[in-house]
Every structure is written in C-alpha cells, then in structure tokens.
Design a protein around this motif. Structure first.
Motif: not given
Length: 254
Positions: A186-191, A228-233
């Motif tokens: 998981r890359h929380l900063m990118a998300v 939505v896509l960011a949260l899914a990623g």
C-alpha cells in the motif's frame, strides 16, 4: 590464447553499436520536445503541442537508433562520455543474446537465485487485484483531461484558469496512479495525493466560475471518479495462504 567471458550463440552475429552522439543528442531533443509539448498544453496551442510531440518522438527514436537500449556500463563517467561525444566514438554494446561465462559470476547468480527462492517460499503472498486497475485508470483520466481541454475550455480568463488548475491536478493524480499501479504493498501517500487531486477537481467543478456547463460536468465527474479510484487503489491487500511449496533447501544444479 585468451577466451572472452561473453558467450555468443551465433559467431556470425555482430554486436549492436552504440553511438554516443545519437544517444545524448536524441535525449536532448526529446527533453526539448517535452518542454515544448508542456508549453503547448499550457497555452492550448495545437501546433505547439504537435511540434513538441514530434520532437519528443524524433529524439526518442534517435536515442534508440543510437543504441541506448544496449549501452550497458558498470560505471558512469561523465568525462568519458563527453570525450566520446566530442570525438564521435562508436563502440560495441552488450547484446541481449549474450551471456557471461565467468565461473564466479555464474556461482554468485545461482546462490542469489537460491536465496530468493527460499525467501519467497517462506513468506505468505498478498493479493492487490484493484490497485493496478485503479492506478492505470487514474493515468487514463489524466490523458483524457489533457487531450480534451481544447474542446471543453473557452478562450477566456476563466478558461485559462480552469486549464491550469485541471492540468496540475490531473498530472498529480496521474503520477500517483503510476505509483499505485506499479508499487508493491500500500502506498498511502500516493493514495492521499490522488484523493486530494480528485477533491480539487470536484470543488473546482462545483464552485469555480465556468463559461460552459459541459466543463462543470466533466470536472465534477472526473473528480468523483478520481476519488473513487484512489480509495480503491488504497484498499488493504488481502492475505493469501502460504505457498504450497516446502521451504526446504533449494535445488542446486550440478
């Protein structure tokens, strides 16, 4: 007579050649084209964008023709590169069809592979089925917004402000999407960055001044989809069972 450490499958096959002038000249042209392309997008100039894209493709093609894909060197020396460019030197490169025959290198590679296999057998795997799809979709939104701006934005002060705002936000979300798609774990900063970019698009579409209604629809829709896509990623990886492989001693070639 000495034996080369490089093994060639076909003695009639010549090694590819590297031409430093082509490689570095093409890189310079490609960088210049990238700058012109960015300027054309910012100014909403079709001919400037086409010129930048053409320079980018031409420079990349020149570097590839010059052998940049085969220019493998154990160490980089700026002085040596400059002398090669000035003199116009041409040297042989390393072909992908060649292999190293040095015993120590083969032994080191075998030991490294054995340790890697043992570590992979001994740890559980995880699954992130949504992350690559979400990441590349974010990059797709970036491409759509940048390419479609000449048709949606008006040639006015409001249109110019919207173009700068949307371009910056979608580039941020696109770069974050690449990190989400290609990274491990998981890359929380990118998300977080992609989520903030999507929120900026949504708020810009709802509250900023616009000359056309269809731009409001495009901005708000892209903003919602980006969030939505960011949260899914950023969804937590689902743990999988341990590999059905006995993590015993790795196989060794005789």
């Amino acid at each position: 007579m000495t034996t080369s450490k490089w093994s060639r499958p076909d003695h009639s096959t010549r090694r590819p050649l590297v031409r430093p002038r082509w490689v570095w000249g093409g890189l310079a042209v490609a960088l210049a084209g990238l700058g012109v392309l960015g300027l054309g997008i910012a100014l909403l100039s079709l001919w400037c964008s086409i010129t930048g894209a053409a320079l980018l493709v031409l420079g990349a093609a020149s570097s590839v023709a010059g052998g940049i894909m085969y220019d493998a060197s154990p160490e980089l020396s700026a002085g040596t590169e400059m002398r090669q460019i000035v003199r116009g030197d041409v040297h042989e490169a390393v072909s992908t069809r060649e292999s190293v025959r040095e015993p120590n290198a083969r032994l080191h590679a075998a030991q490294t592979t054995a340790r890697t296999d043992a570590l992979l057998r001994a740890r559980p795997t995880t699954s992130r089925p949504l992350a690559p799809i979400a990441g590349w979709s974010l990059l797709g939104i970036t491409t759509f917004v940048v390419v479609s701006q000449p048709w949606f934005l008006a040639h006015s002060a409001n249109g110019h402000d919207s173009a700068l705002r949307d371009t910056g936000l979608v580039i941020l979300s696109g770069l974050a999407g690449i990190r989400i798609a290609t990274g491990v774990g998981r890359h929380l900063m990118a998300v977080a960055l992609a989520t903030l970019a999507g929120l900026g698009l949504l708020l810009g579409g709802l509250f900023a001044q616009h000359d056309r209604t269809d731009l409001v629809i495009v901005e708000t829709t892209c903003g919602v989809i980006t969030i939505v896509l960011a949260l899914a990623g950023g969804a937590r990886p689902t743990p999988a069972s341990y590999n059905d492989v006995n993590p015993g001693p790795p196989d060794r070639d005789g």
